[in-house]
Design an enzyme around this catalytic site. Structure first.
Site, PDB file in Angstrom:
ATOM      1  N   SER A 173      -9.923   1.275   2.852  1.00  0.00           N
ATOM      2  CA  SER A 173      -9.189   1.860   1.878  1.00  0.00           C
ATOM      3  C   SER A 173      -7.943   1.263   1.217  1.00  0.00           C
ATOM      4  O   SER A 173      -7.287   1.764   0.181  1.00  0.00           O
ATOM      5  CB  SER A 173      -8.288   3.027   2.668  1.00  0.00           C
ATOM      6  OG  SER A 173      -7.426   2.596   3.879  1.00  0.00           O
ATOM      7  N   SER A 228     -10.312  -1.309   6.897  1.00  0.00           N
ATOM      8  CA  SER A 228      -9.469  -0.965   5.559  1.00  0.00           C
ATOM      9  C   SER A 228      -8.726  -2.094   4.833  1.00  0.00           C
ATOM     10  O   SER A 228      -8.488  -2.210   4.016  1.00  0.00           O
ATOM     11  CB  SER A 228      -8.585   0.364   5.682  1.00  0.00           C
ATOM     12  OG  SER A 228      -9.451   1.296   5.679  1.00  0.00           O
ATOM     13  N   LYS A 231       0.702  -1.155   0.129  1.00  0.00           N
ATOM     14  CA  LYS A 231       0.008   0.077   0.087  1.00  0.00           C
ATOM     15  C   LYS A 231       0.825   1.293   0.080  1.00  0.00           C
ATOM     16  O   LYS A 231       1.887   1.272   0.615  1.00  0.00           O
ATOM     17  CB  LYS A 231      -0.813  -0.014   1.221  1.00  0.00           C
ATOM     18  CG  LYS A 231      -1.910   1.275   1.428  1.00  0.00           C
ATOM     19  CD  LYS A 231      -2.811   0.805   2.671  1.00  0.00           C
ATOM     20  CE  LYS A 231      -4.153   1.594   2.709  1.00  0.00           C
ATOM     21  NZ  LYS A 231      -4.923   1.431   3.972  1.00  0.00           N
TER      22      LYS A 231
END
Lengths: 479, 94
Positions: free
Chosen positions: A149, A173, A74
């Site tokens: 997310s 997330s 990420k």
């Protein structure tokens, strides 16, 4: 091995193939790298999973226990000399001078960095539509969101653009995008994994974890992530080494179903898949019990005070002084701060900074922040009481299947409700895993299994037994 | 309902400039979220201690041993504007 054959391997199987000599780490890296490069080059026609892709493998000569299986990470993890923007315009051009501990650990274990993945800005969002790099698309249906997310990480793994990926979970997330993309996502016990080098959102909640094709891969990755780090004072030594799961049955395992998180607000198709999953669990020998988490319905409210409060403090550092963006021609210092933050932050991040600042401001602190912290205590107590009677809490991971791009962007509250089932575990700091348990409207449904702090080994075992029973084919049509 | 003046006050506390077109939506959206979270006001939380952190640990101190910092030029290389010696910013009172 054929290119398609390589892509069909789970990370653990690929590591075995490399160890056995039927596959080389370089071959594996290049097979995925090529697909990641294609996705980036495809622009609107692709899934938009990546923000950066490696030119070549920085893999070690010795592949280590992870075999040289490449890793997607990420964007918000700092990677030395490699763009790390947390999906935000305000960190445009930022090249961190150091690497996050967990990325270093995985590299040392034999998982070289292959790509950085798209995400909601500063991990604030449930649809990956709040990114300076544009939205990510769901590989099951390109008109739908991948969740967020960690949407880029989830979509990349689901679409076979990466063998596995690293994400972060503050209120859901990792788990929610894993559910919406039909893969496995694990949020470890708070403190199990170092946060050093993770660009902070809400420090008392943020935790890194794996997004993988199956439960075994999640265990394998987690094994090389955990442990105390002198650079993160809240990291802890895990009491037991993370073992690869092996259970086939659930005999005598007591599963608790909280009515507070399995009724109102959950889509009928999701509830059907959830109830079918409970039946499978019973066939495997598990007992299913009703359990009460009386304060769980208030978790979302507490979370949307606490997380924005911590965010408003953490994001104060983006002021145009030390890194990233600075507004042009500021006429004084205050003007520079205010316009840099106006230009650099997206709408959702601004909203959360405002919410947090309001909740912490003079006259409102006790009514919002103080109360929310007390609700957090009650939620942790609810779980402690429940775990005296049962081994795990089961809920649907998300109240709906993947929704359409743009469907919830105009209504922040509707978007926040995506986190209804995942936020209670975050506030209590306990581990929870999402595994695909079936489908509704042709889209995957996730089952969330949560256990007491540091129960990851038991949690992975239970998840593996269920995964084998569900036999969910976690592969959308290859993009 | 949060008023426009309150939005401007909070934005200034947050060091966040908001455009004229952002004020009304921000007031509306903050009000909606605050109305929702206000439900925790109905709970009886008397004598409940606050939890700021789930990890119950104290004295998590590392050994007090000096270690090298990042080199100054490496850190300054990330600044939008820097001199050889530090970060350059506009004067507080231009």
């Amino acid at each position: 091995m054929s290119a398609a054959g390589i892509l069909d391997l789970t990370a653990a199987a690929a590591a075995d193939a490399i160890a056995g000599g039927s596959l080389s780490a370089g071959e594996l890296f290049n097979a995925y790298r090529e697909r990641a490069v294609e996705d980036r080059a495809a622009g609107e026609a692709g899934l938009n999973c990546f923000t950066w892709v490696a030119e070549q493998s920085a893999g070690a000569d010795h592949p280590g226990p992870l075999g040289g299986v490449p890793l997607a990470v990420k964007d918000l993890f700092c990677t030395e000399g490699i763009p790390s923007q947390a999906g935000s315009r305000i960190l445009e051009g930022y090249l961190p001078p150091y690497t996050a501990t967990v990325v270093s650990r995985l590299h040392a274990g034999g998982a070289p960095l292959m790509a950085k993945t798209n995400q909601d800005e500063f991990a604030m969002g449930s649809s990956n539509e709040n990114s300076a790099f544009g939205p990510v698309r769901n590989p099951w249906d390109r008109t739908r969101v991948p969740g967020g997310s960690s949407g880029g990480s989830a979509a990349a793994v689901a679409a076979g653009l990466a063998p596995w990926a690293l994400g972060t979970d503050t209120g859901g997330s990792i788990r929610q995008p894993a559910a919406l993309c039909g893969i496995v996502g694990l949020k470890p016990t708070y403190g199990a994994v170092s946060r050093y080098g993770m660009i902070a959102f809400a420090s008392s909640l943020d935790q890194a974890g794996p997004l993988t094709r199956d439960v075994t891969d999640a265990g394998l990755m987690l094994r090389h992530m955990v442990g105390r780090d002198p650079c993160d004072a809240t990291s802890l030594s895990v009491p037991h080494e993370i073992e690869l799961p092996s259970a086939e049955r659930l005999d005598g395992v007591r599963l608790g179903v909280p009515q507070e998180l399995t009724g109102e607000g959950i889509e009928p198709g999701v509830l059907d898949a959830f109830h079918a999953a409970l039946e499978r669990a019973q066939e495997l020998g598990a007992e299913v019990h009703d359990v009460h988490l009386p304060h769980a319905p208030h978790a979302l409210s507490a979370y949307y005070v606490l997380a924005p409060a911590e965010c408003s403090s953490n994001l104060a550092r983006y002021d145009g002084v030390r890194y990233g963006l600075r507004a042009s021609d500021p006429h004084d210092l205050l003007d520079m701060y205010m316009r840099t933050r106006h230009d650099g932050f997206g709408a959702e991040v601004k909203r959360r900074i405002m919410l947090g600042t309001y909740a912490l401001s003079s006259g409102y602190y006790d009514a919002y922040y103080g109360r929310a912290q007390r609700v957090r205590t009650k939620i942790a107590e609810d779980f402690r009481a429940a775990f005296e009677q049962i081994d795990f809490v089961l809920t649907p991971t998300a109240p709906s299947v993947a929704f359409r791009l743009g469907e919830k962007t105009a209504d922040p509250l509707a978007m926040y409700l995506n986190d209804y089932c995942t936020v209670p575990m975050s506030l209590a700091g306990i581990p929870a895993i999402s595994i695909p348990c079936g489908s509704s409207e042709g889209l995957p449904v996730g089952l969330q299994i949560a256990g007491p702090a540091f129960s990851e080994n038991r949690l992975l075992d239970a998840a593996l037994a269920l995964e084998q029973s569900f036999a969910f084919d976690a592969r959308p049509a290859r993009v | 309902m949060i008023e426009r003046d309150e939005v401007l006050h909070v934005a200034r506390l947050a060091r966040l400039a908001l455009g004229e077109d952002e004020l009304e939506p921000m007031a509306r959206e903050l009000s909606a979220v605050l109305d929702h979270v206000a439900k925790i006001g109905e709970l009886d939380l008397e004598n409940v201690p606050p939890t700021s952190h789930v990890v119950d640990m104290t004295g998590a101190l590392r050994a007090d041993e000096p270690t090298p910092s990042l080199p100054r030029e490496v850190v300054l290389s990330q600044a939008p504007v820097a001199s050889d010696e530090g970060f350059l910013v506009p004067s507080p009172q231009a």
